[in-house]
Design an enzyme around this catalytic site. Structure first.
Site, PDB file in Angstrom:
ATOM      1  N   ASN A   1     -54.982  27.138 -33.274  1.00  0.00           N
ATOM      2  CA  ASN A   1     -54.956  25.677 -33.257  1.00  0.00           C
ATOM      3  C   ASN A   1     -53.943  25.193 -34.287  1.00  0.00           C
ATOM      4  O   ASN A   1     -54.233  25.089 -35.476  1.00  0.00           O
ATOM      5  CB  ASN A   1     -56.346  25.122 -33.565  1.00  0.00           C
ATOM      6  CG  ASN A   1     -56.429  23.622 -33.374  1.00  0.00           C
ATOM      7  OD1 ASN A   1     -55.420  22.953 -33.179  1.00  0.00           O
ATOM      8  ND2 ASN A   1     -57.636  23.078 -33.416  1.00  0.00           N
TER       9      ASN A   1
ATOM     10  N   GLY B   1     -59.505  24.343 -28.788  1.00  0.00           N
ATOM     11  CA  GLY B   1     -58.511  23.604 -29.550  1.00  0.00           C
ATOM     12  C   GLY B   1     -57.191  24.311 -29.771  1.00  0.00           C
ATOM     13  O   GLY B   1     -56.274  23.747 -30.386  1.00  0.00           O
TER      14      GLY B   1
ATOM     15  N   ASP C   1     -53.440  25.628 -29.072  1.00  0.00           N
ATOM     16  CA  ASP C   1     -52.364  24.843 -28.456  1.00  0.00           C
ATOM     17  C   ASP C   1     -51.017  25.529 -28.614  1.00  0.00           C
ATOM     18  O   ASP C   1     -50.915  26.627 -29.183  1.00  0.00           O
ATOM     19  CB  ASP C   1     -52.336  23.431 -29.052  1.00  0.00           C
ATOM     20  CG  ASP C   1     -52.354  23.422 -30.571  1.00  0.00           C
ATOM     21  OD1 ASP C   1     -51.796  24.359 -31.178  1.00  0.00           O
ATOM     22  OD2 ASP C   1     -52.937  22.492 -31.168  1.00  0.00           O
TER      23      ASP C   1
ATOM     24  N   ASP D   1     -49.681  33.763  -9.905  1.00  0.00           N
ATOM     25  CA  ASP D   1     -51.118  33.975  -9.812  1.00  0.00           C
ATOM     26  C   ASP D   1     -51.555  34.165  -8.359  1.00  0.00           C
ATOM     27  O   ASP D   1     -50.974  33.586  -7.437  1.00  0.00           O
ATOM     28  CB  ASP D   1     -51.834  32.755 -10.417  1.00  0.00           C
ATOM     29  CG  ASP D   1     -53.333  32.899 -10.454  1.00  0.00           C
ATOM     30  OD1 ASP D   1     -53.810  33.772 -11.204  1.00  0.00           O
ATOM     31  OD2 ASP D   1     -54.021  32.150  -9.733  1.00  0.00           O
TER      32      ASP D   1
ATOM     33  N   GLU E   1     -49.213  38.650  -9.181  1.00  0.00           N
ATOM     34  CA  GLU E   1     -50.515  39.253  -9.468  1.00  0.00           C
ATOM     35  C   GLU E   1     -51.084  39.840  -8.184  1.00  0.00           C
ATOM     36  O   GLU E   1     -51.325  39.132  -7.208  1.00  0.00           O
ATOM     37  CB  GLU E   1     -51.475  38.202 -10.023  1.00  0.00           C
ATOM     38  CG  GLU E   1     -52.853  38.779 -10.325  1.00  0.00           C
ATOM     39  CD  GLU E   1     -53.924  37.710 -10.459  1.00  0.00           C
ATOM     40  OE1 GLU E   1     -54.877  37.927 -11.230  1.00  0.00           O
ATOM     41  OE2 GLU E   1     -53.821  36.663  -9.789  1.00  0.00           O
TER      42      GLU E   1
END
Length: 617
Positions: A139, A165, A167, A332, A361
């Site tokens: 964070n 949190g 980032d 993905d 993937e």
């Protein structure tokens, strides 16, 4: 009672009006573009209150408004533009007019393309990828932990389901740690907005394709992140999801047309069986359910046969490369996409960025199934996917079997040999990404039963194997847990938060065995970084002898010998059968401890240990 598909109701245009009143001109996407693109065609999606009742016009040298498309929902227009090679960077007005009412105007900008040598440079077998879940790494900016207007505002680090949190600034703060470890490429799970009401931290339910999630930062910060990575010699991989979006996506809540997503009379989940796509004897229904079924009730399955959907996704992905300069894409849920569209997508992206790397993937259950999705029609598919590489789950499973399994004809170390022996199925197996774990599966240290010797053996194989190695954040400090549930393998990196009592980004914060693990990985990773034989060199393997598996990586500069003893006891290895690769060498250096070895005829290999040797003349 049968569960009805949630979004089927949203598709009905009268029900779409349940949305808050949208502005007359809510958005234009992409909001800007570039001159000099290889493909002069550009399709803008325009969203606004009854915008279809207006005419569109523009006037700019080199830009032509070719067509205006109205669709089922009057809140949309699709504008086909042609940006010729004579168009110059600059801004112009797109006017939306209607007799008797004030014009709506959008200021559209065409930018100069970036020609930096570090832009879209590609991720190859010369690299080591480090996978990070931004919410769980560090964070760096607590002020963005909770943002007004987001459906999920709670930050609760004591829950594996809520946001914690982490980032983009947190990742930036620790780029030096990654550089020191030997990492050369950073892969973040999707950073774009996921404004879903719960468990949105994972990033795979996008709600705005052109916006970084505000709890991670801003578009500008993401671009800065890429630039800082490039300045440090690190590359960046962006994680893309073609197959589905979150049901809170703005274009799902006010659907352009019913064919925007795959429709079912009742909620239908994918059968998740890739064999249904490739089975020559399979039914059309099973294939349809595999491809068009939804992953989850909160993940709308995009209809990639729809040309408007195709244009939207392809342009968005090109936009991010040109805007931020990312070096590669991880795709993905690749097997669940429409194959023809994905092949077209790959060709269009590569036309703009020839060096950009792409890997899909493919968590499937056989080498042939993996190869089926790769480019070159190598398994008689009759179709070229134009997909350069895949995530090599078969290598992952084979390494785990070599470490944990018992010796057998196709078990134990023989499994790893057999999987690599099938590399003939690929056009180029060195483009495959090899890995030991990731965010969707049990942590590697737990897979090997928290056996430190096995951990080191697996890491040695990963970092000397053919292909592009990928690590998961925290593997180097022995983060653990089985994926039951998956949140347990997505825990915070200790030290990434100001109030953490320990900081494992530093040697002082790690205990003895964690430092040993970190230093082991660091030594091998940095050795690999300077050893072309482990990057682009050839691979020669030998049939396992009495539970010992030996392979060589070699080129004109160096020969590296890798020996793994799969037995539960120390074993002596005779090297007389390896003369093809060992002729002319009379000594070796252990890459980990720098110990010299003068007798190459016979070697004592401890149980479950992998030894990495650089041969010397």
């Amino acid at each position: 009672m049968k569960v009805r598909l949630i979004v089927i109701l949203l598709l009905l245009l009268p029900v779409a009006r349940l949305l808050a009143q949208i502005p007359p001109l809510e958005r234009v996407e992409p909001a800007f573009w570039w001159v000099g693109m290889k493909n002069p065609k550009l399709q803008l999606i325009v969203h606004g209150e009854k915008i279809a009742g207006r005419a569109a016009k523009l006037n700019y040298p080199g830009v032509k408004l070719v067509a205006v498309h109205k669709v089922e929902n009057p809140n949309y227009l699709f504008l086909d533009l042609e940006v010729s090679q004579i168009a110059k960077p600059g801004a112009f007005t797109i006017a939306f007019t209607k007799p008797g009412v004030q014009n709506l105007q959008f200021r559209y900008e065409l930018k100069e393309r970036n020609h930096s040598a570090t832009w879209a440079q590609g991720v190859t077998n010369k690299d080591l990828i480090y996978l990070i879940m931004p919410d769980r790494f560090s964070n760096g900016d607590p002020s963005n932990d909770s943002k007004p207007g987001m459906l999920e505002t709670a930050v609760a680090r004591d829950s594996i389901y809520y946001r914690h949190g982490g980032d983009i600034q947190g990742v930036i703060n620790h780029l030096g740690y990654l550089k020191d470890l030997g990492v050369t490429a950073v892969w973040l799970t999707p950073e774009i907005e996921n404004n879903e009401p719960q468990a949105s931290y994972h990033g795979y339910a996008v709600t705005d394709h052109y916006k970084i999630d505000p709890r991670y930062g801003t578009n500008e910060l993401y671009k800065t992140f890429v630039e800082k990575c490039h300045a440090m010699g690190l590359k960046v991989i962006k994680d893309l999801v073609h197959n589905h979006v979150g049901t809170e996506h703005w274009f799902i809540k006010d659907m352009p047309m019913k064919s925007w997503v795959h429709q079912w009379p009742e909620f239908t989940r994918s059968n998740f069986r890739d064999a249904a796509v490739m089975d020559p004897h399979g039914s059309a229904l099973d294939k349809k359910i595999m491809l068009d079924g939804w992953f989850d009730k909160r993940m709308a399955d995009m209809n990639e046969n729809n040309p408007y959907v195709q244009n939207y996704l392809t342009q968005n992905h090109i936009w991010w490369v040109e805007y931020a300069g990312v070096d590669g894409f991880r795709l993905d849920t690749y097997p669940y996409n429409d194959a023809a569209y994905m092949a077209d997508w790959a060709q269009k992206v590569k036309a703009e960025f020839p060096h950009l790397s792409i890997f899909g993937e493919t968590l499937v259950w056989a080498v042939s199934n993996q190869a089926y999705f790769t480019q070159g029609n190598t398994v008689n598919r009759g179709f070229d996917t134009h997909l350069p590489g895949i995530t090599d789950a078969q290598i992952k499973d084979a390494i785990a079997e070599a470490l944990n399994g018992k010796e057998g004809w196709t078990d134990g170390v023989n499994r790893l040999y057999a999987v690599l022996a099938q590399d003939f199925m690929y056009q180029d197996p060195t483009r495959n990404v090899v890995f030991l774990d990731n965010h969707d599966m049990s942590r590697f240290y737990s897979i090997v039963g928290e056996d430190f010797t096995k951990f080191k053996s697996g890491m040695a194989m990963l970092l000397t194997m053919r292909g592009v190695p990928q690590m998961y954040y925290g593997d180097e400090i022995l983060m653990k847990n089985l994926s039951k549930p998956d949140g347990l393998v997505r825990l915070d990196f200790p030290g990434g938060w100001a109030k953490d009592t320990v900081n494992k980004f530093t040697p002082q914060g790690r205990n003895k065995i964690e430092n040993e693990a970190f230093n082991y990985v660091r030594t091998l990773a940095n050795y690999r970084k300077k050893t072309t034989a482990l990057q682009t060199g050839k691979l020669m393997q030998y049939l396992p002898r009495y539970g010992i598996y030996t392979y060589f990586r070699y080129d004109a500069q160096k020969t590296v010998m890798v020996i793994y003893n799969g037995n539960d006891k120390d074993t002596q290895l005779s090297t007389k059968d390896f003369y093809q690769r060992m002729a002319g060498f009379n000594s070796a250096v252990n890459v980990i401890n720098n110990e010299s070895i003068t007798n190459l005829n016979q070697m004592d290999i401890p149980a479950k240990t992998t030894i990495v040797l650089e041969l010397k003349k």
